[in-house]
Scaffold this motif. Structure first.
Motif, PDB file in Angstrom:
ATOM      1  N   VAL A 174       0.768  -1.087   0.056  1.00 20.71           N
ATOM      2  CA  VAL A 174       0.056   0.053  -0.144  1.00 20.71           C
ATOM      3  C   VAL A 174       0.682   1.016   0.111  1.00 20.71           C
ATOM      4  CG1 VAL A 174      -1.739   1.208   1.389  1.00 20.71           C
ATOM      5  CG2 VAL A 174      -2.035  -1.032   1.000  1.00 20.71           C
ATOM      6  N   LEU A 175       1.937   1.254   0.916  1.00 18.96           N
ATOM      7  CA  LEU A 175       2.783   2.370   0.911  1.00 18.96           C
ATOM      8  C   LEU A 175       3.465   2.779  -0.603  1.00 18.96           C
ATOM      9  CD1 LEU A 175       4.509   1.623   4.179  1.00 18.96           C
ATOM     10  CD2 LEU A 175       2.856   3.488   3.739  1.00 18.96           C
ATOM     11  N   ALA A 176       3.966   1.544  -1.177  1.00 20.47           N
ATOM     12  CA  ALA A 176       4.404   1.574  -2.507  1.00 20.47           C
ATOM     13  C   ALA A 176       3.373   2.447  -3.453  1.00 20.47           C
ATOM     14  CB  ALA A 176       4.912   0.237  -3.070  1.00 20.47           C
ATOM     15  N   ALA A 177       2.238   1.850  -3.766  1.00 26.10           N
ATOM     16  CA  ALA A 177       1.394   2.350  -4.527  1.00 26.10           C
ATOM     17  C   ALA A 177       0.925   3.842  -4.158  1.00 26.10           C
ATOM     18  CB  ALA A 177      -0.140   1.530  -4.065  1.00 26.10           C
ATOM     19  N   MET A 178       0.922   4.238  -2.818  1.00 25.96           N
ATOM     20  CA  MET A 178       0.872   5.577  -2.517  1.00 25.96           C
ATOM     21  C   MET A 178       2.013   6.462  -3.153  1.00 25.96           C
ATOM     22  SD  MET A 178      -0.470   5.420   1.349  1.00 25.96           S
ATOM     23  CE  MET A 178      -2.089   4.898   1.949  1.00 25.96           C
ATOM     24  N   GLY A 179       3.433   5.850  -3.186  1.00 25.04           N
ATOM     25  CA  GLY A 179       4.403   6.480  -3.785  1.00 25.04           C
ATOM     26  C   GLY A 179       4.187   6.668  -5.103  1.00 25.04           C
ATOM     27  N   VAL A 180       3.678   5.912  -5.758  1.00 23.20           N
ATOM     28  CA  VAL A 180       3.497   5.636  -7.412  1.00 23.20           C
ATOM     29  C   VAL A 180       2.365   7.055  -7.584  1.00 23.20           C
ATOM     30  CG1 VAL A 180       2.422   4.681  -9.292  1.00 23.20           C
ATOM     31  CG2 VAL A 180       3.773   3.526  -7.852  1.00 23.20           C
ATOM     32  N   ILE A 204      -5.209   2.630  -9.069  1.00 21.91           N
ATOM     33  CA  ILE A 204      -5.429   1.484  -9.214  1.00 21.91           C
ATOM     34  C   ILE A 204      -4.855   0.257  -8.632  1.00 21.91           C
ATOM     35  CG2 ILE A 204      -5.586  -0.593 -11.002  1.00 21.91           C
ATOM     36  CD1 ILE A 204      -5.784   1.923 -13.294  1.00 21.91           C
ATOM     37  N   ALA A 205      -3.425   0.640  -8.217  1.00 21.96           N
ATOM     38  CA  ALA A 205      -2.821  -0.448  -7.383  1.00 21.96           C
ATOM     39  C   ALA A 205      -3.233  -0.478  -6.147  1.00 21.96           C
ATOM     40  CB  ALA A 205      -1.423  -0.053  -7.564  1.00 21.96           C
ATOM     41  N   LEU A 206      -3.552   0.827  -5.521  1.00 14.99           N
ATOM     42  CA  LEU A 206      -3.849   1.055  -4.328  1.00 14.99           C
ATOM     43  C   LEU A 206      -5.218   0.911  -3.874  1.00 14.99           C
ATOM     44  CD1 LEU A 206      -3.235   2.663  -1.619  1.00 14.99           C
ATOM     45  CD2 LEU A 206      -4.046   4.852  -2.279  1.00 14.99           C
ATOM     46  N   ALA A 207      -6.337   0.668  -4.911  1.00 15.00           N
ATOM     47  CA  ALA A 207      -7.720   0.261  -4.797  1.00 15.00           C
ATOM     48  C   ALA A 207      -7.625  -1.294  -4.378  1.00 15.00           C
ATOM     49  CB  ALA A 207      -8.509   0.749  -5.869  1.00 15.00           C
TER      50      ALA A 207
END
Length: 368
Positions: A174-180, A204-207
């Protein structure tokens, strides 16, 4: 100190924002000033949601000076709605700066990645405000306003990671998706089309990660408030994924219909689903009033989703009448939720208020 004037300001902001939204739908409602329509987005994202979010954080801070952030946001939104555009921009940006100060104190109390993520949302609000003051059009501020809401909400879900997620890998994902998402927002200034696409990939990744690992997947099979909150959360993640898909396919939208769909999937579908789901727990903590669960709350939630599906179908199909019908029904869903909440308050007998109060003060504001 009394907190009621601050949510009253948020209420006036959402009323002004909804009225401005009606004028944009072409239904012929009178508007006192052109600013009411042009400020529709900031009124909803910053005036309404910004006031409520910063108010909830001020309650968690527990210091009187923290309430300046929601006060500035509410007054700024109302000033913008009244046609005082520049003062409204200044006040809304100042609210974000004060909000950052609140987070700095909260971070000093509890240094952890979850609070950093939420503070990143406040930074996105502040930077978006500065860009707004520089004269950037509201369309160019959309990634920043989106980051404010998405990072704040996702950060609060992470704050519950010890009970809400399965494994440290899920949290790291989740943290990585937030970084994107953050990288896309930063890129949206020099290269808007690329920035929107990268931010869409992050959304999309975060969801997907939130939908798979959030405890809502379990509590949706229960009953009562936990199930209702889980339905709100999971449906909100679906709208976030759809918004990310639209951003990824179209980049910064140039067509009005795609632009409308891309914005309302995240600001209405995602954000308002989260508001509906957390209101029975957060509002009692903020306003010190009882807001019990009642199955009638599913009514406005269903109306919200149905209306948004109709609106987006009209947007992508190029049928203005369908878009207008969906837009009007979507606006009805918000006051309908307020009416259902009032009904629930009177229909459900009070019981165990002390336990609810302890839950609210603990900052574990997660009904699911």
């Amino acid at each position: 100190m009394s907190r009621l004037p601050l949510p009253a300001g948020a209420l006036l902001s959402v009323i002004a924002g909804l009225w401005g939204g009606l004028s944009l739908l072409g239904v012929g409602v009178p508007v006192p000033s052109a600013a009411l329509a042009t400020q529709h987005g900031p009124l909803m994202a910053l005036g309404f949601l910004g006031t409520l979010i910063s108010l909830e954080r001020a309650v968690a801070l527990g210091r009187p000076w923290g309430y300046a952030a929601p006060a500035l946001a509410a007054v700024g939104a109302l000033a913008g709605a009244a046609g005082f555009t520049r003062p409204g921009q200044l006040l809304l940006t100042a609210a974000a700066g004060w909000f950052l100060a609140v987070y700095l104190v909260l971070l000093a109390r509890r240094p952890c990645p979850e609070v950093v993520v939420q503070m990143s949302g406040a930074i996105a609000w502040y930077v978006g405000g500065l860009l707004w003051l520089r004269g950037l059009p509201i369309a160019d501020l959309v990634p920043w306003l989106t980051a404010f809401l998405v990072l704040t909400i996702a950060g609060e879900r992470l704050e519950l990671a010890h009970v809400g997620f399965v494994g440290r890998r899920a949290v790291d994902g989740v943290l990585a998706a937030m970084g994107v998402l953050g990288a896309g927002v930063l890129a949206s200034v020099p290269r808007p089309d690329l920035g929107w696409r990268v931010a869409g990939a992050g959304m999309i990744a975060l969801a997907g990660l939130l939908a798979v690992h959030d405890i809502a997947r379990r509590t949706v099979r229960t009953a009562g408030l936990p199930r209702y909150a889980a339905v709100c959360l999971l449906s909100g993640y679906a709208w976030l994924a759809l918004a990310g898909t639209l951003w990824g396919i179209f980049g910064r939208p140039t067509a009005d219909g795609v632009y409308d769909a891309a914005l309302h999937a995240v600001f209405l579908g995602f954000a308002m689903s989260m508001v509906f789901g957390h209101a029975p727990v957060i509002l009692p903590a903020v306003l010190r009033v009882r807001l019990p669960y009642h199955r009638v709350l599913y009514g406005p939630l269903a109306l919200l989703h149905a209306a948004l599906l109709v609106r987006i179908a009209g947007d992508l199909g190029g049928v203005a009448a369908v878009r207008t019908v969906g837009g009007v029904l979507g606006e009805v869903a918000l006051p309908a939720f307020a009416c259902c909440a009032v009904f629930a308050r009177h229909a459900v007998p009070a019981h165990r208020p002390a336990a609810a109060s302890r839950l609210s003060r603990s900052r574990r504001m997660d009904p699911s």
